[in-house]
Write a protein that holds these residues in place. Structure first.
Motif, PDB file in Angstrom:
ATOM      1  N   ILE A 156       0.863  -1.181   0.000  1.00 42.37           N
ATOM      2  CA  ILE A 156       0.000   0.000   0.000  1.00 42.37           C
ATOM      3  C   ILE A 156       0.897   1.227   0.000  1.00 42.37           C
ATOM      4  CG2 ILE A 156      -1.800   1.272   1.246  1.00 42.37           C
ATOM      5  CD1 ILE A 156      -2.627  -1.459   2.449  1.00 42.37           C
ATOM      6  N   PHE A 157       0.792   2.043  -1.040  1.00 43.07           N
ATOM      7  CA  PHE A 157       1.532   3.307  -1.052  1.00 43.07           C
ATOM      8  C   PHE A 157       0.695   4.341  -0.315  1.00 43.07           C
ATOM      9  CE2 PHE A 157       3.375   1.297  -4.890  1.00 43.07           C
ATOM     10  CZ  PHE A 157       4.722   1.433  -4.596  1.00 43.07           C
ATOM     11  N   PRO A 158       1.312   5.080   0.583  1.00 45.44           N
ATOM     12  CA  PRO A 158       0.555   6.080   1.328  1.00 45.44           C
ATOM     13  C   PRO A 158      -0.076   7.098   0.384  1.00 45.44           C
ATOM     14  CG  PRO A 158       2.779   5.797   2.223  1.00 45.44           C
ATOM     15  CD  PRO A 158       2.715   5.017   0.958  1.00 45.44           C
TER      16      PRO A 158
ATOM     17  N   ASN B  82      -3.290   5.660   0.436  1.00 45.22           N
ATOM     18  CA  ASN B  82      -4.166   4.483   0.344  1.00 45.22           C
ATOM     19  C   ASN B  82      -4.205   3.832  -1.042  1.00 45.22           C
ATOM     20  OD1 ASN B  82      -5.516   6.439  -0.987  1.00 45.22           O
ATOM     21  ND2 ASN B  82      -7.254   6.578   0.411  1.00 45.22           N
ATOM     22  N   THR B  83      -3.088   3.873  -1.760  1.00 46.20           N
ATOM     23  CA  THR B  83      -3.054   3.195  -3.056  1.00 46.20           C
ATOM     24  C   THR B  83      -2.651   1.736  -2.855  1.00 46.20           C
ATOM     25  OG1 THR B  83      -2.367   5.223  -4.145  1.00 46.20           O
ATOM     26  CG2 THR B  83      -2.045   3.185  -5.370  1.00 46.20           C
ATOM     27  N   VAL B  84      -3.592   0.846  -3.147  1.00 41.72           N
ATOM     28  CA  VAL B  84      -3.292  -0.583  -2.998  1.00 41.72           C
ATOM     29  C   VAL B  84      -2.661  -1.064  -4.311  1.00 41.72           C
ATOM     30  CG1 VAL B  84      -4.226  -2.862  -2.481  1.00 41.72           C
ATOM     31  CG2 VAL B  84      -5.243  -0.815  -1.440  1.00 41.72           C
ATOM     32  N   ALA B  85      -1.345  -1.211  -4.321  1.00 41.56           N
ATOM     33  CA  ALA B  85      -0.638  -1.615  -5.545  1.00 41.56           C
ATOM     34  C   ALA B  85      -0.608  -3.131  -5.683  1.00 41.56           C
ATOM     35  CB  ALA B  85       0.778  -1.056  -5.540  1.00 41.56           C
ATOM     36  N   LEU B  86      -0.430  -3.836  -4.566  1.00 41.52           N
ATOM     37  CA  LEU B  86      -0.497  -5.301  -4.544  1.00 41.52           C
ATOM     38  C   LEU B  86      -1.468  -5.700  -3.441  1.00 41.52           C
ATOM     39  CD1 LEU B  86       3.293  -6.265  -4.899  1.00 41.52           C
ATOM     40  CD2 LEU B  86       1.540  -6.303  -6.693  1.00 41.52           C
TER      41      LEU B  86
ATOM     42  N   GLY C  37      -0.277  -7.217 -17.639  1.00 46.02           N
ATOM     43  CA  GLY C  37      -1.363  -6.482 -16.992  1.00 46.02           C
ATOM     44  C   GLY C  37      -1.279  -5.034 -17.435  1.00 46.02           C
ATOM     45  N   GLN C  38      -2.402  -4.346 -17.340  1.00 47.48           N
ATOM     46  CA  GLN C  38      -2.373  -2.978 -17.828  1.00 47.48           C
ATOM     47  C   GLN C  38      -1.563  -2.069 -16.903  1.00 47.48           C
ATOM     48  OE1 GLN C  38      -6.300  -0.702 -16.728  1.00 47.48           O
ATOM     49  NE2 GLN C  38      -6.766  -2.410 -18.070  1.00 47.48           N
ATOM     50  N   SER C  39      -1.322  -0.879 -17.397  1.00 47.56           N
ATOM     51  CA  SER C  39      -0.546   0.081 -16.622  1.00 47.56           C
ATOM     52  C   SER C  39      -1.201   0.302 -15.258  1.00 47.56           C
ATOM     53  CB  SER C  39      -0.481   1.384 -17.423  1.00 47.56           C
ATOM     54  OG  SER C  39       0.221   2.326 -16.696  1.00 47.56           O
ATOM     55  N   GLY C  40      -0.414   0.236 -14.210  1.00 45.61           N
ATOM     56  CA  GLY C  40      -0.961   0.437 -12.868  1.00 45.61           C
ATOM     57  C   GLY C  40      -1.422  -0.841 -12.199  1.00 45.61           C
ATOM     58  N   ALA C  41      -1.281  -1.996 -12.889  1.00 45.37           N
ATOM     59  CA  ALA C  41      -1.779  -3.264 -12.329  1.00 45.37           C
ATOM     60  C   ALA C  41      -0.919  -3.763 -11.176  1.00 45.37           C
ATOM     61  CB  ALA C  41      -1.859  -4.324 -13.419  1.00 45.37           C
ATOM     62  N   GLY C  42       0.329  -3.265 -11.093  1.00 46.07           N
ATOM     63  CA  GLY C  42       1.196  -3.679  -9.982  1.00 46.07           C
ATOM     64  C   GLY C  42       2.428  -4.471 -10.422  1.00 46.07           C
ATOM     65  N   LYS C  43       2.686  -4.539 -11.716  1.00 43.37           N
ATOM     66  CA  LYS C  43       3.802  -5.348 -12.238  1.00 43.37           C
ATOM     67  C   LYS C  43       5.146  -4.891 -11.659  1.00 43.37           C
ATOM     68  CE  LYS C  43       2.856  -4.203 -16.581  1.00 43.37           C
ATOM     69  NZ  LYS C  43       1.691  -3.321 -16.365  1.00 43.37           N
ATOM     70  N   SER C  44       5.388  -3.600 -11.804  1.00 44.16           N
ATOM     71  CA  SER C  44       6.662  -3.051 -11.359  1.00 44.16           C
ATOM     72  C   SER C  44       6.799  -3.177  -9.830  1.00 44.16           C
ATOM     73  CB  SER C  44       6.737  -1.586 -11.798  1.00 44.16           C
ATOM     74  OG  SER C  44       7.898  -1.010 -11.345  1.00 44.16           O
ATOM     75  N   THR C  45       5.731  -2.922  -9.132  1.00 40.37           N
ATOM     76  CA  THR C  45       5.759  -3.028  -7.665  1.00 40.37           C
ATOM     77  C   THR C  45       6.085  -4.464  -7.251  1.00 40.37           C
ATOM     78  OG1 THR C  45       4.117  -1.260  -7.532  1.00 40.37           O
ATOM     79  CG2 THR C  45       4.433  -2.592  -5.556  1.00 40.37           C
ATOM     80  N   LEU C  46       5.498  -5.431  -7.942  1.00 38.01           N
ATOM     81  CA  LEU C  46       5.764  -6.835  -7.616  1.00 38.01           C
ATOM     82  C   LEU C  46       7.251  -7.143  -7.793  1.00 38.01           C
ATOM     83  CD1 LEU C  46       4.944  -9.761  -7.002  1.00 38.01           C
ATOM     84  CD2 LEU C  46       4.400 -10.053  -9.420  1.00 38.01           C
TER      85      LEU C  46
HETATM   86  P1  ADP Z   1       2.555  -1.317 -13.418  1.00 37.11           P
HETATM   87  O1  ADP Z   1       4.009  -1.658 -13.322  1.00 37.11           O
HETATM   88  O2  ADP Z   1       1.696  -2.531 -13.664  1.00 37.11           O
HETATM   89  O3  ADP Z   1       2.240  -0.220 -14.376  1.00 37.11           O
HETATM   90  P2  ADP Z   1       2.927  -0.200 -10.780  1.00 37.11           P
HETATM   91  O4  ADP Z   1       3.432  -1.318  -9.951  1.00 37.11           O
HETATM   92  O5  ADP Z   1       3.909   0.798 -11.293  1.00 37.11           O
HETATM   93  O6  ADP Z   1       2.070  -0.800 -11.982  1.00 37.11           O
HETATM   94  O7  ADP Z   1       1.835   0.622  -9.978  1.00 37.11           O
HETATM   95  C1  ADP Z   1       0.789   0.018  -9.226  1.00 37.11           C
HETATM   96  C2  ADP Z   1       0.001   1.095  -8.507  1.00 37.11           C
HETATM   97  O8  ADP Z   1       0.828   1.675  -7.500  1.00 37.11           O
HETATM   98  C3  ADP Z   1      -0.428   2.241  -9.387  1.00 37.11           C
HETATM   99  O9  ADP Z   1      -1.687   2.696  -8.929  1.00 37.11           O
HETATM  100  C4  ADP Z   1       0.631   3.285  -9.162  1.00 37.11           C
HETATM  101  O10 ADP Z   1       0.125   4.591  -9.371  1.00 37.11           O
HETATM  102  C5  ADP Z   1       0.970   3.068  -7.711  1.00 37.11           C
HETATM  103  N1  ADP Z   1       2.361   3.419  -7.391  1.00 37.11           N
HETATM  104  C6  ADP Z   1       3.476   2.863  -7.919  1.00 37.11           C
HETATM  105  N2  ADP Z   1       4.591   3.393  -7.364  1.00 37.11           N
HETATM  106  C7  ADP Z   1       4.165   4.324  -6.466  1.00 37.11           C
HETATM  107  C8  ADP Z   1       4.825   5.234  -5.570  1.00 37.11           C
HETATM  108  N3  ADP Z   1       6.154   5.263  -5.478  1.00 37.11           N
HETATM  109  N4  ADP Z   1       4.053   6.028  -4.810  1.00 37.11           N
HETATM  110  C9  ADP Z   1       2.713   5.992  -4.869  1.00 37.11           C
HETATM  111  N5  ADP Z   1       2.032   5.169  -5.689  1.00 37.11           N
HETATM  112  C10 ADP Z   1       2.736   4.342  -6.486  1.00 37.11           C
END
Ligand code: ADP
Length: 247
Positions: A10-12, A14-18, A35-44
């Motif tokens: 959870i990014f502060p 309240n963004t639930v990324a995973l 997955g589409q942009s914002g799906a959480g790929k990079s975060t994972l």
């Molecule tokens: P993807 O790689 O699938 O495009 P991300 O993992 O980048 O997705 O992002 C997942 C969600 O987390 C999105 O809603 C994105 O806006 C949010 N997010 C990613 N990085 C941050 C960050 N550093 N701070 C706040 N929100 C973030």
């Protein structure tokens, strides 16, 4: 090899990324995360080596817990995970060889700040890695004098020089044109097939993911919406992964 349980980020505020990811990856798999942009790929991918600190859940690599590891433990675990980025992340003013040797930094006692101090074996290994990406003749060239595709090949060589157990690649072809995309994906495929190296690669191009991955993990709104072989991807599955937007 990799065990992920209940992974949440959870990014502060309240963004639930995973949102509770469970995943097991076996040695030798070529996992494409789509997955589409914002799906959480990079975060994972970034949670796997804790470039991003997970909010909850467990990640275990070869029996060692990544989550909860001390900084020393984490350093040792990170040596086993090579990372490739969309923007290559090379030291621009350093030579190709120096960039590849940087992959050895975690292995050399005393962290030499001078590249000249690398053991002979490390230099041989770096040359072998450059050969693998077909850039041996560019060893002494400055990294920023190379094209984007060549820079990404240097980044792959750097990751290989680390002698990792797994390579994580976050959209490695997103900055490249289609021809270079195929070339980079082809190199990753060769590494997977010939060296049996485990790869986890995020890829927003569905077609590319399907042609190279041995396994597809589809994320949607931070959850695993599909996990299976490329052959099991049907139009319905594509819809389930890509439709519905992001939360
Ligand atoms: P993807 O790689 O699938 O495009 P991300 O993992 O980048 O997705 O992002 C997942 C969600 O987390 C999105 O809603 C994105 O806006 C949010 N997010 C990613 N990085 C941050 C960050 N550093 N701070 C706040 N929100 C973030």
């Amino acid at each position: 090899m990799i065990r992920i349980r209940g992974l949440r980020k959870i990014f502060p505020p309240n963004t639930v990324a995973l949102d509770g990811v469970d995943l097991d990856v076996s040695p030798g798999e070529f996992v494409m995360v789509i997955g589409q942009s914002g799906a959480g790929k990079s975060t994972l991918l970034r949670c796997l080596n804790r470039l991003i600190e997970p909010t909850a859940g467990e990640i275990v690599l070869n029996g060692s817990r990544v989550t909860g590891a001390t900084s020393e433990g984490l350093r040792a675990l990170r040596r086993q995970m090579g990372m490739i980025f969309q923007q290559f992340n090379l030291v621009k003013r350093a030579s190709v060889m120096e960039n590849v040797l940087a992959g050895r930094l975690g292995h050399v006692p005393g962290m030499p700040s001078l590249f000249g101090r690398f053991p002979h074996r490390d230099r041989e290994l770096a040359v072998a890695c450059l050969r693998l990406v077909d850039l041996e003749e560019f060893a002494e060239r400055r990294a920023d004098r190379l094209s984007g595709g060549e820079q990404q090949r240097v980044a792959i060589a750097r990751a290989l020089a680390q002698e990792p157990k797994v390579i994580l690649a976050d959209e490695p072809t997103a900055s490249l044109d289609p021809r270079l995309r195929e070339s980079i994906m082809g190199i990753l495929q060769r590494i997977n097939r010939e060296r049996g190296l485990t790869l986890i690669v995020s890829q927003h191009m569905l077609e590319t993911a399907l042609s190279y991955g041995t396994r597809i993990v589809g994320l949607r709104q931070g959850r695993v919406a599909f996990d299976g072989p490329p052959s099991a991807i049907t139009p319905d599955v594509v819809q389930a992964i890509y439709e519905g937007g992001v939360s």
